[in-house]
Design a protein around this motif. Structure first.
Motif, PDB file in Angstrom:
ATOM      1  N   TYR A   9       0.834  -1.190   0.000  1.00 26.67           N
ATOM      2  CA  TYR A   9       0.000   0.000   0.000  1.00 26.67           C
ATOM      3  C   TYR A   9       0.868   1.238   0.000  1.00 26.67           C
ATOM      4  O   TYR A   9       1.646   1.454   0.903  1.00 26.67           O
ATOM      5  N   ASP A  14      -8.755   4.643  -2.701  1.00 28.61           N
ATOM      6  CA  ASP A  14     -10.118   4.209  -2.422  1.00 28.61           C
ATOM      7  C   ASP A  14     -10.193   2.928  -1.604  1.00 28.61           C
ATOM      8  O   ASP A  14     -11.268   2.434  -1.325  1.00 28.61           O
ATOM      9  N   GLY A  15      -9.057   2.363  -1.205  1.00 27.87           N
ATOM     10  CA  GLY A  15      -9.071   1.187  -0.370  1.00 27.87           C
ATOM     11  C   GLY A  15      -9.217  -0.132  -1.096  1.00 27.87           C
ATOM     12  O   GLY A  15      -9.101  -1.187  -0.491  1.00 27.87           O
ATOM     13  N   GLU A  16      -9.508  -0.121  -2.421  1.00 25.45           N
ATOM     14  CA  GLU A  16      -9.646  -1.376  -3.145  1.00 25.45           C
ATOM     15  C   GLU A  16      -8.290  -2.067  -3.221  1.00 25.45           C
ATOM     16  O   GLU A  16      -7.253  -1.430  -3.375  1.00 25.45           O
ATOM     17  N   ILE A  17      -8.298  -3.399  -3.108  1.00 22.23           N
ATOM     18  CA  ILE A  17      -7.046  -4.132  -3.005  1.00 22.23           C
ATOM     19  C   ILE A  17      -6.771  -5.049  -4.200  1.00 22.23           C
ATOM     20  O   ILE A  17      -5.940  -5.936  -4.117  1.00 22.23           O
ATOM     21  N   TRP A  52     -16.377  -4.262   1.528  1.00 22.85           N
ATOM     22  CA  TRP A  52     -16.580  -3.755   0.178  1.00 22.85           C
ATOM     23  C   TRP A  52     -17.439  -2.511   0.252  1.00 22.85           C
ATOM     24  O   TRP A  52     -17.975  -2.173   1.310  1.00 22.85           O
ATOM     25  N   SER A  53     -17.583  -1.835  -0.853  1.00 22.03           N
ATOM     26  CA  SER A  53     -18.351  -0.598  -0.897  1.00 22.03           C
ATOM     27  C   SER A  53     -19.755  -0.836  -0.339  1.00 22.03           C
ATOM     28  O   SER A  53     -20.423  -1.793  -0.721  1.00 22.03           O
ATOM     29  N   THR A  56     -18.036  -1.732   4.472  1.00 23.70           N
ATOM     30  CA  THR A  56     -16.574  -1.790   4.494  1.00 23.70           C
ATOM     31  C   THR A  56     -16.015  -2.679   5.605  1.00 23.70           C
ATOM     32  O   THR A  56     -14.813  -2.919   5.641  1.00 23.70           O
ATOM     33  N   GLU A  86     -15.800  -5.270  -5.527  1.00 20.80           N
ATOM     34  CA  GLU A  86     -14.387  -5.090  -5.206  1.00 20.80           C
ATOM     35  C   GLU A  86     -14.196  -5.104  -3.699  1.00 20.80           C
ATOM     36  O   GLU A  86     -14.873  -4.378  -2.973  1.00 20.80           O
ATOM     37  N   SER A  88     -12.344  -4.215  -0.272  1.00 29.97           N
ATOM     38  CA  SER A  88     -11.593  -3.042   0.164  1.00 29.97           C
ATOM     39  C   SER A  88     -11.040  -3.258   1.561  1.00 29.97           C
ATOM     40  O   SER A  88     -11.570  -4.033   2.348  1.00 29.97           O
ATOM     41  N   GLU A  90      -9.801  -0.827   4.788  1.00 28.85           N
ATOM     42  CA  GLU A  90      -9.852   0.545   5.290  1.00 28.85           C
ATOM     43  C   GLU A  90      -9.279   0.617   6.700  1.00 28.85           C
ATOM     44  O   GLU A  90      -9.518  -0.284   7.505  1.00 28.85           O
TER      45      GLU A  90
END
Length: 118
Positions: A9, A14-17, A52-53, A56, A86, A88, A90
């Protein structure tokens, strides 16, 4: 199981991995393993949520782990995802903009493929 190699990282916005759960999947759980440096979001070491969106922390909520730490979370009630989603990661502040470090994530799911009619 869907997995990816260790993710570094550096200024993720946006935190998507880089891990997507396909459409029409029943999510059963997830696992993670932190690298030897752990994670840092600018002062809150090794604290994170994985989801995920819209949710989270669906897979891990307010998790704290040490460097080289790992964990497995099987959901008490599996979650149905009708669209590709997707994954994520956070930090507690809710933005991955300042997160740095290494983590490996795997998500466990059943994907339903298209079936013909008879």
């Amino acid at each position: 199981e869907k997995t990816f190699t260790q993710q570094e990282y550096q200024g993720v916005s946006d935190g998507e991995i880089g891990l997507a759960i396909p459409a029409n999947s029943l999510v059963l759980g997830a696992s993670y393993r932190l690298g030897s440096r752990g994670l840092d979001d600018g002062g809150q070491l090794n604290r994170f949520a994985i989801g995920w969106s819209g949710d989270t922390d669906a897979l891990f909520s307010s998790q704290t782990a040490s460097a080289n730490g790992s964990g497995v979370q099987m959901l008490a009630t599996p979650v149905w995802l009708s669209a590709e989603t997707e994954v994520s990661l956070e930090p507690p502040s809710g933005s991955a903009l300042s997160m740095s470090g290494t983590i490996r994530v795997a998500v466990y799911y059943y994907a339903i493929t298209a079936m013909g009619t008879f």
